[in-house]
Design an enzyme around this catalytic site. Sequence first.
Site, PDB file in Angstrom:
ATOM      1  N   CYS A 155       0.867  -1.115  -0.041  1.00 47.91           N
ATOM      2  CA  CYS A 155      -0.034  -0.122  -0.174  1.00 47.91           C
ATOM      3  C   CYS A 155       0.904   1.266   0.164  1.00 47.91           C
ATOM      4  O   CYS A 155       0.799   1.988  -0.976  1.00 47.91           O
ATOM      5  CB  CYS A 155      -0.855  -0.043   1.176  1.00 47.91           C
ATOM      6  SG  CYS A 155      -2.204  -1.199   1.062  1.00 47.91           S
ATOM      7  N   ARG A 164      -0.696   4.254  -2.179  1.00 47.10           N
ATOM      8  CA  ARG A 164      -1.581   3.975  -3.442  1.00 47.10           C
ATOM      9  C   ARG A 164      -2.858   3.826  -3.011  1.00 47.10           C
ATOM     10  O   ARG A 164      -3.946   4.308  -3.524  1.00 47.10           O
ATOM     11  CB  ARG A 164      -1.080   2.870  -4.062  1.00 47.10           C
ATOM     12  CG  ARG A 164      -1.323   1.585  -3.625  1.00 47.10           C
ATOM     13  CD  ARG A 164      -1.034   0.225  -4.442  1.00 47.10           C
ATOM     14  NE  ARG A 164      -1.267  -0.914  -3.751  1.00 47.10           N
ATOM     15  CZ  ARG A 164      -2.470  -1.640  -3.216  1.00 47.10           C
ATOM     16  NH1 ARG A 164      -3.576  -1.021  -3.807  1.00 47.10           N
ATOM     17  NH2 ARG A 164      -2.544  -2.652  -2.610  1.00 47.10           N
ATOM     18  N   SER A 165      -3.007   3.457  -1.542  1.00 44.08           N
ATOM     19  CA  SER A 165      -4.472   3.101  -1.183  1.00 44.08           C
ATOM     20  C   SER A 165      -4.293   3.099   0.484  1.00 44.08           C
ATOM     21  O   SER A 165      -3.457   2.605   1.065  1.00 44.08           O
ATOM     22  CB  SER A 165      -4.801   1.689  -1.547  1.00 44.08           C
ATOM     23  OG  SER A 165      -6.056   1.339  -1.099  1.00 44.08           O
ATOM     24  N   ASP A 208      -7.123   3.106   4.051  1.00 42.33           N
ATOM     25  CA  ASP A 208      -8.182   2.810   4.909  1.00 42.33           C
ATOM     26  C   ASP A 208      -7.945   3.800   5.778  1.00 42.33           C
ATOM     27  O   ASP A 208      -7.352   3.665   6.922  1.00 42.33           O
ATOM     28  CB  ASP A 208      -8.220   1.362   5.448  1.00 42.33           C
ATOM     29  CG  ASP A 208      -9.476   1.167   6.243  1.00 42.33           C
ATOM     30  OD1 ASP A 208     -10.090   2.049   7.223  1.00 42.33           O
ATOM     31  OD2 ASP A 208      -9.931   0.042   6.667  1.00 42.33           O
ATOM     32  N   ASN A 241       0.300   4.385   9.446  1.00 46.21           N
ATOM     33  CA  ASN A 241       1.259   4.701   8.484  1.00 46.21           C
ATOM     34  C   ASN A 241       1.950   6.117   8.713  1.00 46.21           C
ATOM     35  O   ASN A 241       3.071   6.078   8.162  1.00 46.21           O
ATOM     36  CB  ASN A 241       0.540   4.785   7.178  1.00 46.21           C
ATOM     37  CG  ASN A 241       0.025   3.290   6.538  1.00 46.21           C
ATOM     38  OD1 ASN A 241      -1.000   2.991   6.065  1.00 46.21           O
ATOM     39  ND2 ASN A 241       1.067   2.374   6.669  1.00 46.21           N
ATOM     40  N   ILE A 285     -12.931   5.751   3.293  1.00 51.24           N
ATOM     41  CA  ILE A 285     -13.550   5.307   4.541  1.00 51.24           C
ATOM     42  C   ILE A 285     -14.877   4.581   4.130  1.00 51.24           C
ATOM     43  O   ILE A 285     -15.702   4.911   3.327  1.00 51.24           O
ATOM     44  CB  ILE A 285     -14.168   6.652   5.273  1.00 51.24           C
ATOM     45  CG1 ILE A 285     -12.948   7.588   5.713  1.00 51.24           C
ATOM     46  CG2 ILE A 285     -14.792   6.277   6.552  1.00 51.24           C
ATOM     47  CD1 ILE A 285     -13.424   9.025   6.201  1.00 51.24           C
ATOM     48  N   TYR A 286     -14.830   3.459   4.611  1.00 50.06           N
ATOM     49  CA  TYR A 286     -16.018   2.281   4.388  1.00 50.06           C
ATOM     50  C   TYR A 286     -17.379   2.803   5.000  1.00 50.06           C
ATOM     51  O   TYR A 286     -17.303   3.440   6.151  1.00 50.06           O
ATOM     52  CB  TYR A 286     -15.662   0.805   4.381  1.00 50.06           C
ATOM     53  CG  TYR A 286     -14.622   0.435   3.981  1.00 50.06           C
ATOM     54  CD1 TYR A 286     -14.682  -0.173   2.577  1.00 50.06           C
ATOM     55  CD2 TYR A 286     -13.135   0.454   4.306  1.00 50.06           C
ATOM     56  CE1 TYR A 286     -13.560  -0.588   1.847  1.00 50.06           C
ATOM     57  CE2 TYR A 286     -12.090  -0.066   3.524  1.00 50.06           C
ATOM     58  CZ  TYR A 286     -12.342  -0.531   2.400  1.00 50.06           C
ATOM     59  OH  TYR A 286     -11.270  -1.052   1.456  1.00 50.06           O
ATOM     60  N   SER A 339     -12.332  -4.129   6.638  1.00 45.79           N
ATOM     61  CA  SER A 339     -13.222  -4.543   5.482  1.00 45.79           C
ATOM     62  C   SER A 339     -11.896  -5.158   4.493  1.00 45.79           C
ATOM     63  O   SER A 339     -10.806  -4.380   4.156  1.00 45.79           O
ATOM     64  CB  SER A 339     -13.817  -3.202   4.631  1.00 45.79           C
ATOM     65  OG  SER A 339     -14.613  -2.849   5.399  1.00 45.79           O
TER      66      SER A 339
END
Length: 243
Positions: A121, A141-142, A144, A152, A183-184, A242
């Site tokens: 990530c 790159r991605s 949550d 991170n 954000i889920y 998720s």
Amino acid sequence: EGKFPMITTRKTFYKAAIGELLGYLNGCSNALEFKERFKTPTWLANANENESWLKNPFRKGDNDMGRVYGVQGRDWTNSRGQKLDQLRKIYNNLKNGIDDRGEILTFWNPGEFDQGCLRPCMYEHQFSLLDGTLYLNSTQRSIDVPLGLVFNQIQVYVLLALMAQITGHKAGKAYHKLVNAHIYENQIDLMHEQLKREPFELPRLIINPDIKTLEDIETWVTVDDFIVEGYSHHEPIQYPFSV
């Protein structure tokens, strides 16, 4: 100056984040070693519960993560089969006051995605040396946001502070670029709750001054060599993960 960017509106488990970073810097590819030596269990699920990885012929057995993250950073293999230690090259250059505009530690190796349990990530760290001050640009790159960002951002700060210390430079700014931050839906209500909380003063990070070389990191450094002073925080929030 000296403020450690930890989230204070909920409890952050900084030692696991630092432990994971130390595992990467050591080129670790075993989830059990991450848990036992570096005090972070974050890789156990990816190594042992990912169905496609369990069926992968490159997997070497229980807890094997494959050629991901730190393996690429310390043991990149080129098309001629030669091994390249990216981190060692960067360390040697910076220690000697050299910045060739390519002091880049990349974990992103499309040719070996099939040989690891997960694509990275946060995949790139570029160091820049300017008048004795070291800067860092890290690209992700991605992410949550409620679960990953707290982890991170700690790693980006610690990586710069640690590399500056072992190469003999002052730590400047670290820039953390997020692409595809998300954000889920099942996290939104908890995020609203967290945003209502008043942040506390940021703490300070103290790194053991005896850490002076890359060899120190490879041989004896542990999460206990990193101490956070003055960390006040609100209650923990259990965000759903998720897959």
